[in-house]
Design a protein around this motif. Structure first.
Motif, PDB file in Angstrom:
ATOM      1  N   ASP A 120      42.320  38.690  38.279  1.00  0.00           N
ATOM      2  CA  ASP A 120      43.270  39.143  39.298  1.00  0.00           C
ATOM      3  C   ASP A 120      44.670  38.546  39.124  1.00  0.00           C
ATOM      4  O   ASP A 120      45.660  39.268  39.277  1.00  0.00           O
ATOM      5  CB  ASP A 120      42.730  38.826  40.691  1.00  0.00           C
ATOM      6  N   ARG A 137      47.939  40.915  38.793  1.00  0.00           N
ATOM      7  CA  ARG A 137      48.994  40.780  39.802  1.00  0.00           C
ATOM      8  C   ARG A 137      50.351  40.543  39.142  1.00  0.00           C
ATOM      9  O   ARG A 137      51.353  41.148  39.529  1.00  0.00           O
ATOM     10  CB  ARG A 137      48.653  39.631  40.742  1.00  0.00           C
ATOM     11  N   ASP A 149      50.860  30.741  40.466  1.00  0.00           N
ATOM     12  CA  ASP A 149      51.571  32.020  40.358  1.00  0.00           C
ATOM     13  C   ASP A 149      53.073  31.809  40.467  1.00  0.00           C
ATOM     14  O   ASP A 149      53.861  32.489  39.790  1.00  0.00           O
ATOM     15  CB  ASP A 149      51.097  32.982  41.450  1.00  0.00           C
ATOM     16  N   TYR A 190      54.215  38.431  47.109  1.00  0.00           N
ATOM     17  CA  TYR A 190      53.548  38.488  45.813  1.00  0.00           C
ATOM     18  C   TYR A 190      52.032  38.575  45.999  1.00  0.00           C
ATOM     19  O   TYR A 190      51.325  39.186  45.203  1.00  0.00           O
ATOM     20  CB  TYR A 190      53.923  37.241  45.005  1.00  0.00           C
ATOM     21  N   GLY A 191      51.538  37.956  47.041  1.00  0.00           N
ATOM     22  CA  GLY A 191      50.139  38.031  47.438  1.00  0.00           C
ATOM     23  C   GLY A 191      50.055  37.922  48.946  1.00  0.00           C
ATOM     24  O   GLY A 191      51.016  37.513  49.610  1.00  0.00           O
ATOM     25  N   PHE A 244      48.850  43.868  47.043  1.00  0.00           N
ATOM     26  CA  PHE A 244      47.498  43.394  47.342  1.00  0.00           C
ATOM     27  C   PHE A 244      46.479  44.084  46.444  1.00  0.00           C
ATOM     28  O   PHE A 244      46.729  45.166  45.905  1.00  0.00           O
ATOM     29  CB  PHE A 244      47.148  43.627  48.809  1.00  0.00           C
ATOM     30  N   SER A 245      45.330  43.440  46.290  1.00  0.00           N
ATOM     31  CA  SER A 245      44.218  44.017  45.539  1.00  0.00           C
ATOM     32  C   SER A 245      42.983  44.034  46.429  1.00  0.00           C
ATOM     33  O   SER A 245      42.979  43.483  47.535  1.00  0.00           O
ATOM     34  CB  SER A 245      43.935  43.198  44.273  1.00  0.00           C
ATOM     35  N   GLU A 252      41.454  40.870  48.210  1.00  0.00           N
ATOM     36  CA  GLU A 252      42.107  40.223  49.353  1.00  0.00           C
ATOM     37  C   GLU A 252      41.717  40.889  50.667  1.00  0.00           C
ATOM     38  O   GLU A 252      42.514  40.977  51.590  1.00  0.00           O
ATOM     39  CB  GLU A 252      43.628  40.251  49.168  1.00  0.00           C
TER      40      GLU A 252
END
Length: 685
Positions: A515, A519, A553, A618-619, A654-655, A658
């Motif tokens: 991930d 990302r 990150d 970013y997340g 987002f993925s 999350e």
């Protein structure tokens, strides 16, 4: 304020009070203070001693006793009131237990002889849960539940919380196929809890009746079930602390009184009496509080002293001088959760032992002479790892019967590996005997089942995959476990006070292991190009704040911008105060178009960043409060008239990994579609 160290996950305090090599948190001066400590016990090989006891037992069973059993002699009691029971003492070495004087011991012996069966019946009723879980669990039932735990077979039941003010999900799991195992005691007040008599009056004053939420979790706490509670708030923190401290105190008193009672029986036993009393662990410490700051430790000690009347508090001044500071160093503009965590003494490397007797609460007792250990995960790990790597001492954790982690969400913002390290070293077979009398050690300790008897209570403001992993791996109690999650049906997004356009962008991420790579690729190929297309204004820069939850990150993104055309500044948890001021000033004035900002920097400082016109997540932050506060940076910019509402924007990458973080922000009713639907762009206003 805490200062970061060289490890991204470790934050170092100013001038640590104790050297990491002091595994027991005691210095030479402390040894001088310990004038009432138990005598040093001879060190020997625990397993050799155990094997000898087994060999002796086997011989008696098959060949019969070669000589008459030695008569147990009555305890010789000193008049001094400061000699205490210790788990390593047996009936022949114990002279005075728990600070009991000769007169008190004699009176206890008289009571034992005259009160008889009636008192025993009352005591058994009061200690029913303690008896069935710790003292004398049914061997067949225990074996059945241990087998089901090993096979990960749990009977589950979703509880009807009946809470109108705070809806949530409470799931009870028990490693038993019988429906009656899921039955729960109704607990409305302290009167419904089995407490030692000396605690009842204070408990009624301090706690009294349970509110709706407490009625859901109290049966599990006082029923020795594991508890993962994901709804801790500033508002309910004090009550939760009092309840858990009451339970811990009650457990210590139950254990100590049982040992004293059995000591009296052994001293009065005849040569024909073959009764066996297994009422102890390998070592004395029974309760472990995992806390985040020294000030949190002070609060727990305050709660204990409210619930139990001690005539003396030894080393209290020394403790307060080292652990307590005034809780008024932040102004009211800081969020309440920030002030609760960092007010007072916010050092996070500490460990201290506390010993309880009938009359005295003693701070700074050595670990092996303590009933309770207060520590941060970092402090405890450094205590274990100090000194010779081949002689690491963690035997003081071998007989922990209750772990209370008060702020797991704050522990996540340190280094979660420390928490994992501590749990991996709980309830291991000791390397040395430490003078233990194995004839008094409970059978399930000898069989290695202590991790499944231990009660673990974890309190957190929210749940994350790492906390859930702790639940699945280390909270495997034969009595069962309860997991409480707040209701996120609507999500945070519906209650935001700033109506700014928010766009959620889903990217493909085949595996949670890869991930971070997926990302970063998405950020470089999709997000950054969209930033370059933003119109430049003569009166200021772009005003783009990039919020990056992970420090690793952050380093990756920062390094990728070195050769780019962007003028940027960065603020992480390791940026010194001077560079922070420069970065904030240049960003506010438009000299820098981008500001990279980490989640931990926000956690530890809660900066109020000005000049923010657009935000890129970013997340998704694990703490939903961070999302609200960072979006609030734009809202304040709009309120000041620096930009129009149409110019302001929020983008969130987002993925599917999350889901928990997204659920807290967008709500349960939306997160399923956003994670699984074909579309990958979702707009909110």
């Amino acid at each position: 304020m805490l200062i970061p160290g060289s490890n991204p996950g470790i934050r170092e305090p100013f001038e640590p009070e104790e050297s990491p090599s002091e595994a027991s948190d005691d210095s030479a001066s402390e040894e001088e203070d310990n004038d009432d400590e138990d005598e040093a016990q001879p060190a020997s090989n625990a397993y050799a001693t155990l094997l000898q006891s087994f060999s002796s037992l086997s011989k008696r069973q098959h060949d019969g006793p070669e000589e008459p059993r030695k008569k147990r002699r009555r305890l010789s009691v000193q008049a001094a009131s400061d000699v205490e029971w210790h788990p390593t003492m047996n009936s022949d070495t114990l002279e005075a237990a728990d600070g009991i004087t000769a007169e008190e011991q004699e009176q206890a012996d008289v009571d034992e002889d005259t009160v008889g069966d009636e008192e025993d019946a009352v005591e058994q009723e009061l200690e029913h849960v303690y008896e069935t879980h710790f003292a004398n669990p049914d061997e067949n039932e225990l074996a059945t539940r241990l087998k089901r735990i090993a096979e990960n077979q749990w009977s589950s039941k979703r509880l009807d919380t009946g809470i109108s003010s705070l809806k949530g999900s409470a799931v009870l799991q028990v490693p038993s196929p019988e429906d009656k195992a899921l039955a729960r005691q109704r607990v409305k007040s302290i009167r419904d809890v089995h407490l030692k008599a000396r605690l009842v009056e204070n408990a009624q004053k301090v706690i009294g009746n349970f509110d709706e939420l407490e009625q859901v979790i109290a049966p599990s706490i006082f029923g020795y079930q594991d508890l993962l509670f994901g709804a801790r708030t500033v508002k309910n923190a004090s009550r939760l602390r009092d309840i858990t401290c009451l339970h811990a105190l009650n457990h210590i008193l139950m254990t100590r009184d049982r040992v004293l009672k059995n000591n009296a029986k052994l001293s009065a036993a005849t040569e024909d009496d073959d009764a066996e009393y297994r009422d102890q662990g390998f070592t004395r410490p029974k309760i472990l509080f995992l806390l985040e700051t020294k000030q949190a430790c002070v609060r727990v000690l305050d709660s204990i002293t409210k619930l139990h009347d001690f005539e003396q508090h030894e080393n209290k001044k020394r403790f307060l001088d080292s652990f307590a500071q005034p809780e008024d160093k932040f102004s009211d503009d800081k969020p309440a959760d920030f002030r609760e965590l960092f007010e007072g003494n916010d050092e996070n490397e500490f460990r201290v032992g506390v010993k309880l007797t009938r009359k005295t609460l003693k701070m700074y007792s050595t670990f092996y002479n303590s009933d309770i250990i207060f520590a941060s995960t970092l402090g405890l790990r450094r205590a274990i790892e100090s000194g010779d790597p081949k002689k690491r001492d963690y035997d003081f954790l071998s007989s922990i019967e209750m772990v209370i982690m008060e702020q797991a969400d704050a522990t996540l913002m340190q280094n979660w590996e420390h928490a994992e390290f501590v749990f991996e070293h709980l309830n291991l077979q000791p390397q040395d005997s430490h003078g233990c009398d194995f004839s008094r050690v409970r059978s399930w300790y000898l069989d290695g089942h202590a991790p499944n008897i231990r009660q673990t209570i974890v309190l957190s403001a929210y749940l994350t995959p790492k906390i859930n992993t702790l639940y699945n791996k280390h909270m495997r109690n034969v009595a069962g476990r309860l997991k409480y999650t707040p209701d996120y049906t609507s999500g945070l997004i519906e209650s935001l006070s700033y109506s700014v356009k928010q766009t959620f962008l889903r990217f493909d991420s085949p595996s949670h292991l890869t991930d971070p790579d997926a990302r970063f690729k998405y950020f470089k190929t999709s997000v950054l190009p969209s930033i370059t297309r933003l119109p430049r204004t003569p009166e200021g820069g772009l005003g783009v704040l990039v919020f990056i939850p992970s420090y690793l990150d952050f380093v990756r993104v920062r390094n990728s911008l070195v050769d780019s055309d962007f003028s940027y500044a960065s603020i992480s948890e390791y940026t010194d105060a001077t560079d922070v001021r420069k970065a904030r000033s240049h960003f506010m004035n438009g000299k820098h178009s981008l500001l990279l900002y980490t989640g931990r920097a926000h956690h530890f400082h809660r900066y109020n960043i000005r000049g923010v016109k657009r935000v890129v997540f970013y997340g998704v932050p694990e703490n939903p409060t961070f999302y609200e506060e960072v979006v609030g940076f734009i809202g304040k910019t709009v309120e000041r008239g620096e930009i129009s509402k149409a110019e302001a924007s929020v983008k969130v990458a987002f993925s599917k990994w999350e889901r928990l973080e997204m659920e807290r922000i967008v709500g349960t009713k939306r997160v399923g579609k956003m994670i699984g639907d074909k579309g990958d762009v979702f707009d909110f206003v």
